[in-house]
Design an enzyme around this catalytic site. Structure first.
Site, mmCIF file in Angstrom:
data_model
loop_
_atom_site.group_PDB
_atom_site.id
_atom_site.type_symbol
_atom_site.label_atom_id
_atom_site.label_comp_id
_atom_site.label_asym_id
_atom_site.label_seq_id
_atom_site.Cartn_x
_atom_site.Cartn_y
_atom_site.Cartn_z
ATOM 1 N N GLU A 112 0.822 -1.215 0.000
ATOM 2 C CA GLU A 112 0.000 0.000 0.000
ATOM 3 C C GLU A 112 0.851 1.259 0.000
ATOM 4 O OE1 GLU A 112 -4.044 1.962 1.706
ATOM 5 O OE2 GLU A 112 -3.566 -0.117 2.172
ATOM 6 N N GLY B 249 -6.996 5.061 -0.516
ATOM 7 C CA GLY B 249 -7.190 3.639 -0.771
ATOM 8 C C GLY B 249 -8.645 3.237 -0.695
ATOM 9 N N HIS C 141 -0.052 -14.266 -0.419
ATOM 10 C CA HIS C 141 1.254 -14.538 0.172
ATOM 11 C C HIS C 141 1.723 -15.892 -0.361
ATOM 12 C CE1 HIS C 141 0.384 -11.109 2.630
ATOM 13 N NE2 HIS C 141 -0.748 -11.681 2.990
ATOM 14 N N ARG D 217 5.232 -17.123 -0.444
ATOM 15 C CA ARG D 217 6.448 -17.731 0.095
ATOM 16 C C ARG D 217 6.762 -17.058 1.418
ATOM 17 N NH1 ARG D 217 10.268 -20.202 -2.911
ATOM 18 N NH2 ARG D 217 9.366 -19.304 -4.784
ATOM 19 N N HIS E 197 -4.094 0.666 -14.216
ATOM 20 C CA HIS E 197 -5.050 1.651 -14.750
ATOM 21 C C HIS E 197 -4.826 2.976 -14.037
ATOM 22 C CE1 HIS E 197 -8.861 3.557 -15.815
ATOM 23 N NE2 HIS E 197 -9.093 3.726 -14.525
ATOM 24 N N GLY F 51 -6.807 6.391 -14.103
ATOM 25 C CA GLY F 51 -7.965 7.118 -14.606
ATOM 26 C C GLY F 51 -8.189 8.399 -13.836
#
Length: 143
Positions: free
Chosen positions: A64, A84, A91, A93, A108, A110
C-alpha cells in the site's frame, strides 16, 4: 515517457515517511522508473509474526505504501488526493530474514480511480507476495 505528474527524488519520497507506519517498519524507497516505484523493507522483529516469519500485514503495508505513493505522483496534488479503496494480497512464500523489495506498476490510471499491481520479492528475487491496490482519486477540497 514518464507517467509521473510530479516527479520526486528518492530523498524526497523517503522524507515523506517521517512519523508514519512506513518509517516504523523501515520501508525505504529505492528506485523510481518511468512507470514504476520500488521500495524495500527489512524482515526483522518489526515485521515478524509470532512464528518468526514475515507478517502478511507488513507485506500489505509495503504494497500500500508503494501503490498509494505511485498514485499521488500521477495526479496534480494541488487539485487531487488519492485514497485507498481496496487492497488484496496473495502470500506465496515465507521469509524469515533479510529484506523484501516491492515493485509497483499501474494497471489503470484514470481520472477517478487508479489500480496498481505490486510484486514483492525476497533477497533471492523469489516472489513472496502479489498485491493489487485500488485508489480513489478525489478533489482536494473534498477532504
Amino acid at each position: 515517457m514518464s507517467i509521473w505528474h510530479d516527479p520526486q527524488t528518492l530523498d524526497a519520497l523517503n522524507a515523506t515517511s517521517r512519523g508514519t507506519l512506513a518509517r516504523h517498519l523501515g520501508i525505504e524507497f529505492s528506485e523510481i522508473g518511468s512507470d514504476f516505484l520500488c521500495a524495500s523493507m527489512p524482515v526483522d522483529e518489526r515485521t515478524h509474526q509470532p512464528y518468526g516469519l514475515l507478517h502478511g500485514g507488513a507485506s500489505v503495508a509495503l504494497a500500500e505504501t508503494l501503490g498509494s505513493t505511485g498514485a499521488v505522483l500521477c495526479v496534480d496534488r494541488s487539485q487531487f488526493r488519492c485514497v485507498g479503496q481496496e487492497i488484496n494480497a496473495n502470500h506465496l512464500r515465507s521469509v524469515r530474514s533479510g529484506r523484501v523489495t516491492g515493485t509497483a506498476r499501474p494497471v489503470h490510471i484514470g481520472g477517478r480511480s487508479q489500480v496498481w499491481a505490486i510484486e514483492i520479492v525476497n533477497d533471492a528475487q523469489e516472489l513472496v507476495c502479489v498485491s493489487r491496490l485500488t485508489m480513489a482519486v478525489i478533489r482536494a477540497a473534498a477532504l
